[in-house]
Design an enzyme around this catalytic site. Structure first.
Site, PDB file in Angstrom:
ATOM      1  N   ASP A  61       7.111  88.273  -6.785  1.00 44.90           N
ATOM      2  CA  ASP A  61       8.287  88.325  -7.628  1.00 44.90           C
ATOM      3  C   ASP A  61       9.320  87.447  -6.910  1.00 44.90           C
ATOM      4  OD1 ASP A  61      10.440  89.426  -9.270  1.00 44.90           O
ATOM      5  OD2 ASP A  61      10.994  90.492  -7.440  1.00 44.90           O
ATOM      6  N   CYS A  96     -22.005 117.270   7.450  1.00 44.50           N
ATOM      7  CA  CYS A  96     -21.230 118.486   7.173  1.00 44.50           C
ATOM      8  C   CYS A  96     -20.358 118.243   5.951  1.00 44.50           C
ATOM      9  CB  CYS A  96     -20.318 118.833   8.341  1.00 44.50           C
ATOM     10  SG  CYS A  96     -21.193 119.264   9.832  1.00 44.50           S
ATOM     11  N   CYS A 126     -19.931 116.382  11.466  1.00 42.96           N
ATOM     12  CA  CYS A 126     -20.560 115.097  11.205  1.00 42.96           C
ATOM     13  C   CYS A 126     -20.492 114.785   9.724  1.00 42.96           C
ATOM     14  CB  CYS A 126     -22.011 115.093  11.663  1.00 42.96           C
ATOM     15  SG  CYS A 126     -23.032 116.241  10.742  1.00 42.96           S
ATOM     16  N   ASP A 177       9.362  95.528 -11.276  1.00 41.45           N
ATOM     17  CA  ASP A 177       8.022  94.962 -11.247  1.00 41.45           C
ATOM     18  C   ASP A 177       6.961  96.043 -11.332  1.00 41.45           C
ATOM     19  OD1 ASP A 177       9.150  92.386 -10.668  1.00 41.45           O
ATOM     20  OD2 ASP A 177       9.553  93.188  -8.680  1.00 41.45           O
ATOM     21  N   ASP A 196       9.965  93.881  -5.515  1.00 37.63           N
ATOM     22  CA  ASP A 196      10.943  94.745  -4.866  1.00 37.63           C
ATOM     23  C   ASP A 196      10.971  96.117  -5.507  1.00 37.63           C
ATOM     24  OD1 ASP A 196      12.083  93.734  -7.085  1.00 37.63           O
ATOM     25  OD2 ASP A 196      13.936  93.047  -6.152  1.00 37.63           O
TER      26      ASP A 196
HETATM   27  P1  ADP Z   1      12.859  88.883 -11.233  1.00 32.65           P
HETATM   28  O1  ADP Z   1      11.572  88.957 -11.962  1.00 32.65           O
HETATM   29  O2  ADP Z   1      13.081  87.540 -10.615  1.00 32.65           O
HETATM   30  O3  ADP Z   1      13.048  89.992 -10.235  1.00 32.65           O
HETATM   31  P2  ADP Z   1      14.219  90.237 -13.407  1.00 32.65           P
HETATM   32  O4  ADP Z   1      13.049  90.336 -14.300  1.00 32.65           O
HETATM   33  O5  ADP Z   1      14.663  91.477 -12.743  1.00 32.65           O
HETATM   34  O6  ADP Z   1      14.015  89.067 -12.338  1.00 32.65           O
HETATM   35  O7  ADP Z   1      15.463  89.715 -14.210  1.00 32.65           O
HETATM   36  C1  ADP Z   1      15.385  88.522 -14.959  1.00 32.65           C
HETATM   37  C2  ADP Z   1      16.739  88.081 -15.377  1.00 32.65           C
HETATM   38  O8  ADP Z   1      17.320  89.013 -16.268  1.00 32.65           O
HETATM   39  C3  ADP Z   1      17.721  87.946 -14.259  1.00 32.65           C
HETATM   40  O9  ADP Z   1      17.609  86.715 -13.599  1.00 32.65           O
HETATM   41  C4  ADP Z   1      19.040  88.054 -15.029  1.00 32.65           C
HETATM   42  O10 ADP Z   1      19.369  86.831 -15.610  1.00 32.65           O
HETATM   43  C5  ADP Z   1      18.726  89.048 -16.113  1.00 32.65           C
HETATM   44  N1  ADP Z   1      19.124  90.402 -15.729  1.00 32.65           N
HETATM   45  C6  ADP Z   1      18.317  91.438 -15.473  1.00 32.65           C
HETATM   46  N2  ADP Z   1      19.038  92.536 -15.165  1.00 32.65           N
HETATM   47  C7  ADP Z   1      20.319  92.187 -15.191  1.00 32.65           C
HETATM   48  C8  ADP Z   1      21.567  92.863 -14.947  1.00 32.65           C
HETATM   49  N3  ADP Z   1      21.613  94.146 -14.588  1.00 32.65           N
HETATM   50  N4  ADP Z   1      22.694  92.168 -15.072  1.00 32.65           N
HETATM   51  C9  ADP Z   1      22.655  90.879 -15.411  1.00 32.65           C
HETATM   52  N5  ADP Z   1      21.545  90.199 -15.652  1.00 32.65           N
HETATM   53  C10 ADP Z   1      20.382  90.820 -15.571  1.00 32.65           C
HETATM   54 MG    MG Z   2      12.854  91.335  -8.509  1.00 37.56          MG
END
Ligand code: ADP
Ligand code: MG
Length: 824
Positions: free
Chosen positions: A425, A17, A14, A624, A620
Site C-alpha cells: 500500500d 502422543c 512425542c 487495506d 497500514d
Molecule cells: P492508500 O491506498 O494509498 O492508503 P486510501 O485508499 O486510504 O489510500 O485513500 C485514497 C485517497 O482517498 C486518498 O489519497 C485521499 O485522496 C482520499 N481520502 C481517503 N480518506 C480521506 C479522508 N479522510 N480525508 C480526505 N481524503 C481522503
Molecule cells: Mg494506506
C-alpha cells in the site's frame, strides 16, 4: 453451541502422543476441531456443547493413559514443574539403578573369587537384582502406565516401545530366575530395563531443560506482566492487584516502574522504554493524551494514566497469547510429518517382533533375538519427529519478536520462504504518512482559515492518516475545531458530514466533482506526486488542500533488497495514478496501480494470485483490510503506540520496512532448520533401526547393547532441540532505518473559552511551598500554569467546570490561606 477449550495434559512426550489424543477425541461425536501441541503439552479443542461436555472430553483423555492437569497454571510454570518432576524421577531411577548395575557387572569381570561367591549364592544374587529392577521400574511407573494404556487402546506411543522393551527383558529374566530352581542356566537382563529407563529419563530431563531455553523470551515477557498497580482514588493512592483494576481507573506511575496496563496519559510527562515491544532501543517521550503500553518501562517522570484495557486484554497478554496461538495451529509442514508419524510406532513394533522371530529362527539364539529386538524398540525415536517443527517455529518467533516483528500465524515462515511477490500500500506504508500541507487554495467565498476549520472539524471523525495531519495543522494554527455530525466515510475516497450547519465533503476527485479548469490547475500538483484534497461546502467546491508525504527512510533499500531475492514488488494505492507513478519511479518497483478502491485492490490481488504466485500484502491496517485478508501473508505496520495484534499474520512494531526482507530471510532459515530436523529424525531412524535389528551384530559380531540404544535415542531428540536453539542466534543484517512514529493527534473541540484564573494565596514562604501547593492543586485536577510565593499568586487553567468554592476548599485544606480568586 460451538465452544473452544484448552486442556493441559501432563504426560505428552512425542508426536504419537499428540496424534493418539487427537484420534481418540475425534472418535467422539461433537468434537469439531482438535490440535494437540507437543511443546505446550496442551490440547486446543473446539466442540459442540450440546453433544459433548468438558467432563467427557477429560475422561476420554484420561482413559487413554494421559493425565489432565487441572491446575490451570501458566504455561511456563507448567514447564518448570515438568523439569522438576523429570529431575526427581531421574534421581530416583539413578539411585536404584547404580546398585543394580554395579551388582550385575560384578559377574562380567570374571574375578575368580567373586564368581565363586556368585555361583554359591546364585538365587540370592539374581533375586536381589530382580527386587532392585522392580524398584527402578516402579520409579519410572508413569512411562510404563502410559505405555500399557496406549497399547490397550491400540494407539501405541513412544512409551509403548520402551514398555515392550522392558516387559521383554523382565519376563525373560524372571523366566531365568525360575530356571535356577530347575538347574537350567539362561541369561538375565534385569539391569537392561534399568539402563533403558535411566538413560531415557536422563534424556527427557536434559531435553526439557534445553527446551525451556527456547521459551526464555516468553518467560521474559511474562515477567513484564506486573502484578500490582497504584490506583488513584479521591486523593489517595492505593496498591491493588492488577485483576482488580477496571477500564477507566486512574493509575499513578512512578519513575522506574513498569507500566501495569495499557492506558492514556492524563497527567505528566515521561520517557518510556517500549523496546520489548518494538525492538527499537530509543526511548520515547510521552505526554498527556499519548498512549502507553502495559509492560513498557517508565524510565523517568511521574504519570497518571487512565486504563484502557484490562489485564486479559492488554497488549502484553495479546502478544503472549499470540505465541501460544502459533503453536495451537499446526503448520502445513507438520501436518505432513504427522501423517507419516502415525504409522511410525506400529511399524517399529512390527519390526521389533520380526527381529525377534528372524533371529530365533535363523540365528538360533534366543539371547541374541531378545537383545536385538529390545534394542529396536528402544532406539526408535519418534520424539525427534514431534519436536522438529514446533521448536524451530518458536525459535523463529523469538528472533522476530526481538527485532520488532510479531507473528500470528504458524504458516507464515513456510509461505514467506516461497514468496514471489510483495504488494505495498502506498500511503502510510511506503510513505511516512505524516503529510505536510503545501498549498491551501480558496475559490473566494471563504477565508483559508475557514476552509481549514471545516476540513479539520470533519476529519476529527476519520481514522485516516490524512485526517491526523490536517487536524495537527489546525492545532498548530490554533484553529478551534467543532464536532461534526451525520458523518459518512467513503473508504478510498473521502468523508462527508455536517459542521456548524454546513454540509461538508472532503476527498479526492473521484469523490468531489471538479470542473476542467480546477482539474488543469491541480494536475500540476498530482504530477509532482502530491495529493490534492477538494473541499465542498453546501454542494459547492470551495477550495482544495495540497498535501505531500515523504517516503519512509527504509523504502528504497527494502525494494532493492527484495529485488535481490527475485521477489516482485508492486504499489497499490487509492491515491492518484500520478502520485503512484512518481513513487514507483523513485523506488523502481516492478509495477504500480493508482486510484484503486478496496474492491479493485482485491481484483488485482486475485489476478496476481491466479498466476500461481505466493503474495504478501503490506498495509497500514486500516483501509487495506480486504486486501490484507486475501493475501497469503498479510503484513501490517503498527504505527503509533497502537500495536494491533491479531489484525494480520505479521505486525511490524518497528517501523523499518527492511524487516520485511529480514523476515523473509529468517523464514528461509526457519524452514531450512525444520527440514534439517525432519531429515535428521528420519535418517536417524532409518539408519539406526536396521543397525539394531542385526546390522551391528553382523559388523561387530556382538549384539547392540540396549543401553546404547537408549543413549542414542535420547541424544537424537536432544540434537533436534539444540539445532532449533541454533536459530536463536540469527542476527538481522540490515542497518536499522527507523522513521518517527506518527504521534497521536490531540483533538480538542471548541466548547467555550479556556479559562485562566488568578488566585491570591497567603502563607507560602519558599520554593518548597510552591511545589507543595502545586502538587495539591494538581492532585485535584486543577492545572497550575504558574505559581509564585513572592507574589503570593497562582495562575490556573480551567478546561472543565470547577467552581471557585472547590478551589478555595482545596487550598484551605493545606497549610496556606486562600484570599481571593479572579478571572484573567
Ligand atoms: P492508500 O491506498 O494509498 O492508503 P486510501 O485508499 O486510504 O489510500 O485513500 C485514497 C485517497 O482517498 C486518498 O489519497 C485521499 O485522496 C482520499 N481520502 C481517503 N480518506 C480521506 C479522508 N479522510 N480525508 C480526505 N481524503 C481522503
Ligand atoms: Mg494506506
Amino acid at each position: 453451541m460451538n465452544k473452544k477449550t484448552e486442556i493441559d495434559i501432563k504426560n505428552i512426550h512425542c508426536a504419537s502422543c499428540c496424534i493418539t489424543i487427537e484420534k481418540i477425541l475425534q472418535e467422539n461425536k461433537g468434537i469439531t476441531n482438535i490440535n494437540v501441541s507437543l511443546p505446550l503439552k496442551k490440547a486446543f479443542i473446539s466442540y459442540d456443547d450440546s453433544i459433548i461436555d468438558i467432563d467427557k472430553i477429560d475422561r476420554t483423555i484420561e482413559n487413554a493413559g494421559y493425565v489432565v492437569d487441572k491446575n490451570s497454571k501458566s504455561f511456563l510454570e507448567r514447564k518448570d514443574d515438568e523439569v522438576n518432576e523429570l529431575k526427581k524421577r531421574f534421581i530416583l531411577i539413578f539411585t536404584f539403578s547404580v546398585p543394580l548395575i554395579t551388582i550385575s557387572m560384578l559377574e562380567m569381570f570374571h574375578i575368580h573369587f567373586i564368581n565363586k561367591i556368585i555361583e554359591n549364592n546364585k538365587l540370592f544374587y539374581y533375586f536381589s537384582q530382580f527386587i532392585l529392577s522392580f524398584i527402578v521400574i516402579y520409579s519410572g511407573k508413569q512411562v510404563i502406565k502410559s505405555g500399557v494404556l496406549s497399547l490397550i487402546n491400540k494407539h501405541p506411543n513412544m512409551d509403548s516401545l520402551i514398555t515392550i522393551g522392558i516387559i521383554f527383558s523382565q519376563t525373560f529374566s524372571i523366566y531365568s530366575l525360575i530356571n535356577i530352581y530347575f538347574n537350567k542356566t539362561t541369561p538375565f537382563y534385569f539391569e537392561t530395563s534399568a539402563m533403558i529407563l535411566l538413560f531415557i529419563s536422563l534424556g527427557k530431563y536434559i531435553e526439557a531443560l534445553t527446551q525451556n531455553k527456547t521459551f526464555d523470551f516468553l518467560e521474559k515477557l511474562i515477567k513484564l506482566k506486573p502484578i500490582k498497580a497504584n490506583l488513584v482514588t479521591n486523593n489517595e493512592i492505593i496498591e491493588k492487584n492488577i485483576e482488580e483494576i477496571s477500564i477507566g481507573d486512574i493509575l499513578f506511575i512512578k519513575s522506574g516502574e513498569i507500566i501495569p496496563l495499557d492506558g492514556l496519559i492524563i497527567e505528566g510527562e515521561a520517557s518510556i522504554d517500549e523496546s520489548k515491544f518494538t525492538g527499537e532501543i530509543n526511548y520515547k517521550d510521552k505526554k498527556v493524551n499519548d498512549k502507553v503500553i502495559g509492560g513498557s518501562l517508565n524510565i523517568e517522570g511521574l504519570l497518571k494514566i487512565q486504563v484502557i484495557s484490562t489485564s486479559n486484554n492488554s497488549t502484553l497478554s495479546k502478544i503472549i497469547n499470540s505465541i501460544e496461538n502459533i503453536l495451537s495451529n499446526k503448520p502445513q509442514i507438520q501436518k505432513k510429518v504427522d501423517k507419516i508419524s502415525a504409522f511410525f510406532i506400529p511399524v517399529i513394533i512390527f519390526l521389533g517382533f520380526i527381529t525377534f522371530i528372524v533371529w530365533l529362527m535363523f540365528g538360533n539364539d534366543f539371547n541374541l533375538a531378545l537383545i536385538n529386538s529390545i534394542s529396536v524398540f528402544v532406539i526408535a525415536c519418534p520424539c525427534a519427529l514431534g519436536l522438529a517443527t514446533p521448536l524451530s517455529l518458536i525459535a523463529g518467533v523469538n528472533v522476530a519478536s526481538k527485532e520488532g516483528i510479531l507473528i500470528n500465524n504458524s504458516d507464515v515462515f513456510e509461505l514467506l520462504s516461497k514468496l514471489n511477490s510483495v504488494i505495498f500500500d502506498k500511503t502510510g506504508t511506503l510513505t511516512k504518512g505524516t503529510f505536510e500541507i503545501t498549498t491551501i487554495k480558496s475559490f473566494g467565498n471563504y477565508m483559508v482559515d475557514e476552509l481549514l476549520f471545516f476540513a479539520g472539524s470533519i476529519e476529527t471523525s476519520s481514522e485516516h492518516i490524512i485526517a491526523k495531519s490536517i487536524i495537527n495543522y489546525c492545532n498548530n494554527k490554533k484553529i478551534q475545531l467543532k464536532q461534526p455530525k451525520n458523518i459518512e466515510i467513503f473508504i478510498g475516497k473521502g468523508i462527508k458530514g455536517e459542521v456548524a450547519s454546513s454540509r461538508i465533503s472532503i476527498g479526492n476527485n473521484k469523490f468531489i466533482k471538479i470542473d476542467e479548469k480546477i482539474k488543469e490547475e491541480t494536475d500540476i500538483f498530482l504530477n509532482e506526486g502530491k495529493t490534492v484534497l477538494f473541499l465542498e461546502i453546501d454542494n459547492k467546491t470551495e477550495g482544495y488542500i495540497v498535501i505531500e508525504d515523504k517516503l519512509r527512510n527504509s523504502a528504497i533499500n527494502t525494494i532493492n533488497l527484495l529485488k535481490q531475492l527475485n521477489i516482485g514488488t508492486t504499489i497499490l494505492t487509492g491515491d492518484s495514478c500520478n502520485s503512484a507513478k512518481k513513487i514507483a519511479t523513485e523506488l523502481k518497483t516492478d509495477s504500480f496501480f493508482g486510484e484503486k478502491l478496496p474492491e479493485d485492490k482485491l481484483t488485482i490481488l486475485k489476478n496476481i494470485k491466479n498466476e500461481g504466485k505466493i503474495i504478501a500484502m503490506v498495509g497500514d491496517g486500516v483501509n487495506d483490510s480486504i486486501a490484507l485478508a486475501f493475501s497469503d501473508v498479510s503484513i501490517s505496520l503498527s504505527t503509533g503506540s497502537d500495536i494491533a495484534i491479531g489484525a494480520s499474520d505479521v505486525v511490524l512494531t518497528k517501523i523499518d520496512l527492511q524487516n520485511i526482507y529480514n523476515l523473509i530471510i529468517l523464514s528461509k532459515k526457519v524452514m531450512k532448520n525444520i527440514k534439517f530436523n525432519i531429515f535428521w529424525a528420519f535418517s536417524y531412524n532409518i539408519l539406526l533401526i536396521p543397525f539394531a535389528m542385526g546390522l551391528y551384530y553382523l559388523i561387530f559380531n556382538k549384539p547392540l547393547n540396549p543401553m546404547w540404544a537408549a543413549i542414542a535415542m535420547s541424544l537424537s531428540s536432544i540434537f533436534v532441540v539444540l539445532n532449533s536453539l541454533l536459530l536463536k542466534t540469527t542476527k538481522f543484517k540490515t542497518k536499522p532505518m527507523i522513521d518517527e512514529h506518527i504521534k497521536d493527534v490531540k483533538i480538542t473541540f471548541n466548547k467555550g473559552k479556556i479559562m485562566k484564573k488568578e488566585i491570591s494565596v497567603d502563607g507560602m514562604s519558599c520554593k518548597m511551598c510552591e511545589k507543595h501547593l502545586k502538587k495539591e492543586l494538581e492532585a485535584n485536577n486543577i492545572k497550575v500554569e504558574s505559581i509564585s510565593f513572592s507574589e503570593k499568586k497562582v495562575i490556573i487553567d480551567l478546561n472543565s467546570e470547577i467552581s471557585d468554592d472547590f478551589i478555595k476548599s482545596v487550598i484551605d485544606e493545606t497549610d496556606y490561606k486562600f484570599i481571593s480568586i479572579k478571572d484573567i
